[in-house]
Design an enzyme around this catalytic site. Structure first.
Site, PDB file in Angstrom:
ATOM      1  N   CYS A   1      30.519   3.830  -0.206  1.00 38.64           N
ATOM      2  CA  CYS A   1      31.054   3.121   0.960  1.00 38.64           C
ATOM      3  C   CYS A   1      30.807   1.753   1.345  1.00 38.64           C
ATOM      4  O   CYS A   1      32.060   1.292   0.794  1.00 38.64           O
ATOM      5  CB  CYS A   1      29.912   3.753   2.350  1.00 38.64           C
ATOM      6  SG  CYS A   1      30.395   4.026   3.904  1.00 38.64           S
TER       7      CYS A   1
ATOM      8  N   ARG B   1      33.229   6.199  14.805  1.00 41.38           N
ATOM      9  CA  ARG B   1      32.916   6.083  13.372  1.00 41.38           C
ATOM     10  C   ARG B   1      33.362   7.552  12.618  1.00 41.38           C
ATOM     11  O   ARG B   1      33.366   8.605  13.455  1.00 41.38           O
ATOM     12  CB  ARG B   1      31.344   5.759  13.139  1.00 41.38           C
ATOM     13  CG  ARG B   1      30.994   4.399  13.902  1.00 41.38           C
ATOM     14  CD  ARG B   1      29.523   4.337  13.409  1.00 41.38           C
ATOM     15  NE  ARG B   1      29.189   4.210  11.857  1.00 41.38           N
ATOM     16  CZ  ARG B   1      29.474   3.022  11.094  1.00 41.38           C
ATOM     17  NH1 ARG B   1      29.833   2.029  11.757  1.00 41.38           N
ATOM     18  NH2 ARG B   1      28.929   3.101  10.040  1.00 41.38           N
TER      19      ARG B   1
ATOM     20  N   HIS C   1      27.530   9.601   1.275  1.00 41.51           N
ATOM     21  CA  HIS C   1      26.402   9.453   1.180  1.00 41.51           C
ATOM     22  C   HIS C   1      25.566  10.721   1.108  1.00 41.51           C
ATOM     23  O   HIS C   1      26.127  11.683   0.571  1.00 41.51           O
ATOM     24  CB  HIS C   1      25.773   8.645   2.560  1.00 41.51           C
ATOM     25  CG  HIS C   1      26.450   7.518   2.610  1.00 41.51           C
ATOM     26  ND1 HIS C   1      26.143   6.509   2.033  1.00 41.51           N
ATOM     27  CD2 HIS C   1      27.402   6.914   3.753  1.00 41.51           C
ATOM     28  CE1 HIS C   1      26.606   5.310   2.514  1.00 41.51           C
ATOM     29  NE2 HIS C   1      27.411   5.785   3.589  1.00 41.51           N
TER      30      HIS C   1
HETATM   31  N1  GLN Z   1      29.521  -1.136   7.369  1.00 40.55           N
HETATM   32  C1  GLN Z   1      30.536  -0.408   6.632  1.00 40.55           C
HETATM   33  C2  GLN Z   1      31.427   0.446   7.403  1.00 40.55           C
HETATM   34  O1  GLN Z   1      31.001   0.665   8.799  1.00 40.55           O
HETATM   35  C3  GLN Z   1      29.900   0.303   5.425  1.00 40.55           C
HETATM   36  C4  GLN Z   1      29.161   1.604   6.036  1.00 40.55           C
HETATM   37  C5  GLN Z   1      28.186   2.245   4.934  1.00 40.55           C
HETATM   38  O2  GLN Z   1      28.188   1.762   3.931  1.00 40.55           O
HETATM   39  N2  GLN Z   1      27.978   3.569   5.364  1.00 40.55           N
HETATM   40  O3  GLN Z   1      32.526   1.283   7.173  1.00 40.55           O
END
Ligand code: GLN
Length: 260
Positions: free
Chosen positions: A99, A136, A208
């Site tokens: 990510c 998101r 993740h």
């Molecule tokens: N900040 C980055 C995003 O929002 C990565 C997030 C993350 O590593 N889960 O895409």
């Protein structure tokens, strides 16, 4: 004849800044899977003080995720390490980046507040966060591993499972292949069904979880390639009892309605 004592050094990118989503579990899995095969395992925590000489000793590079603020802090130091990280990338050192870290290994990452961060440009990809007001990409992620990787290791299970939580949307360029094809979830951008990226032996993923405890086949892919690169020969990995890991993997498949 003295038994050759094999060992691997695992480089962990900015643990204090890039383990926001439990990704440190990937380090634990790799270290344990190396040790359980009777090899030595050392973890080097990479931060602003890590020298190019120390980076050159690394046999596997692992990076986790983080929020935009930490990414802005990390990239200012990571760019100073570009030559050393690129040397690892070019020489086929295996890596797993989850990510927020692979977003910094592409050409650029546009954060949620519109700040464009230049990346290392190792992966031919761009990531843009559409802004705090946009949804998101959050939820279970199931994907089918790309053929290149599966053929490289015959008999590899074909799915990966994880949990994604990112705002950034990644678009792959022509110079990079996806790591996997999305079956459930968003993956890189929620549109083109690509998940992650694969170039040389660097793997980018949005999974993740942490990722490796439920995907032991990917952990062993990294270990096998690290051993091959370091000792210039295929070194068979003793089979481990991965029943718990596969039970967890299959529980996510069932939860997501995927029958393989
Ligand atoms: N900040 C980055 C995003 O929002 C990565 C997030 C993350 O590593 N889960 O895409």
């Amino acid at each position: 004849m003295k038994k050759l004592s094999l060992s691997l050094t695992i480089g962990w990118l900015y643990p204090e800044l890039m383990s926001t989503y439990g990704d440190r579990g990937n380090i634990f899995v790799l270290k344990q899977r190396v040790l359980r095969r009777g090899f030595g395992a050392e973890v080097i925590e990479i931060d602003h003080s890590t020298t190019g000489k120390e980076l050159s000793r690394i046999d596997m590079v692992i990076g986790g995720g983080s929020q935009d603020r930490e990414q802005e802090i990390v990239i200012s130091d990571l760019l100073k390490k570009k030559d050393a990280i690129k040397a690892l990338f070019d020489s086929g050192t295996p890596g797993l980046f989850v990510c927020g870290s692979p977003q910094l290994l592409g050409h650029s990452y546009m954060t949620g507040d519109g700040t464009k961060l230049s990346g290392l440009g190792l992966f031919d990809m761009e990531t843009i966060h559409p802004g705090a007001g946009k949804p998101r990409c959050i939820g279970n992620l199931v994907a089918e591993i790309c053929d290149d990787m599966r053929y490289a290791r015959g008999g590899m299970r074909k799915t990966i499972v994880g949990f994604e939580n990112h705002g950034g949307r990644t678009i792959l360029g022509r110079g990079v292949k996806p790591f996997a094809h999305v079956l459930v979830g968003n993956g890189n951008n929620g549109n083109d069904k690509t998940e992650g990226a694969l170039c040389n032996n660097f793997i980018a993923t949005y999974s993740h979880g942490p990722f490796l405890p439920k995907n032991p086949h990917i952990a062993d892919y990294l270990i096998s390639h690290a051993l091959y690169k370091k000792y210039k020969k295929n070194i068979a990995l003793k089979a481990l009892d991965d029943s718990l890991a596969w039970n967890a993997h299959e529980a996510v498949l069932r939860k997501c309605g995927i029958v393989i």
